[in-house]
Design a protein around this motif. Structure first.
Motif: not given
Length: 221
Positions: A135-138, A159-168, A205-212, A176-179
């Motif tokens: 979980l990334f909080v910005n 950081e957002s790009i890094y987190a998005q790459l992890l998600h993908d 975000l942790h429980h449903t694991r939907e979207g970035f 699951h990676a989410a921001q």
């Protein structure tokens, strides 16, 4: 045991997230720069029935951060959820025309090297579990750069790009990676940015694991 590590935990959002995940049976590793602050928050949470331990690390110090995460896993069990949400330093927020290359070192260490260090440390344990959440909080400048806050705008975007790459990349591994983008200040009593409401969102975000990328409230233009 199931553990969440909250990097940058404080009495507001960090404490609220600790309580929310604690209600779901998670043990909590509270990580902040000052050991006394981490210990005080862990003791407060313990008084509320949450199993918590405090650990100290400056996110700009990779050795200290990896040591804190190692100690947390040894004390509480494998880290299943990592939340990266330290509050940026004020000196990262200079106007763009006053921001030199040297001024960008701190923000990049804080918002890129720090999360990369933390993720690299917890990822093997998550792979062993076969599940995990990052979980990334910005703030809003991660997606809507502000010329008067150049350092955080640039570093949050990276950081957002890094987190998005992890998600993908990690979805097939059950990780699951989410921001969560929080425009403006975290404000008790606010219908969008109250710490308890944000903690519910992060649990979801942790429980449903939907979207970035998710927003606590709409961005203003």
């Amino acid at each position: 045991m199931t553990t969440i590590a909250i990097i940058g935990a404080g009495p507001g959002l960090g404490a609220a997230v600790a309580r929310r995940f604690g209600r779901e049976g998670f043990d909590v590793a509270v990580i902040s720069r000052a050991q006394d602050h981490a210990d005080a928050l862990a003791a407060q949470l313990g008084g509320e029935g949450v199993t918590a331990r405090g650990f100290s690390a400056d996110v700009r110090d990779p050795k200290a951060l990896t040591a804190a995460l190692d100690a947390a896993a040894a004390a509480l069990g494998t880290i299943e959820v990592l939340q990266y949400s330290p509050v940026p330093h004020r000196d990262f927020m200079k106007p763009i025309l006053e921001t030199t290359a040297a001024d960008l070192v701190g923000p990049v260490e804080f918002s890129v090297y720090g999360p990369a260090t933390a993720v690299g440390q917890v990822l093997p344990g998550m792979r062993e579990l076969g599940r995990g959440t990052l979980l990334f909080v910005n703030g809003g400048s991660a997606v809507q750069p502000l010329p008067e806050r150049a350092g955080t705008s640039i570093a949050f975007a990276a950081e957002s790009i890094y987190a998005q790459l992890l998600h993908d990349t990690l979805a097939d591994a059950g990780i699951h990676a989410a921001q969560l983008i929080i425009p403006g200040a975290i404000t008790p009593g606010d219908p969008h940015s109250d710490p308890e409401i944000l903690a519910d969102t992060l649990w979801s975000l942790h429980h449903t694991r939907e979207g970035f990328r998710h927003f606590a409230s709409p961005l203003t233009t």
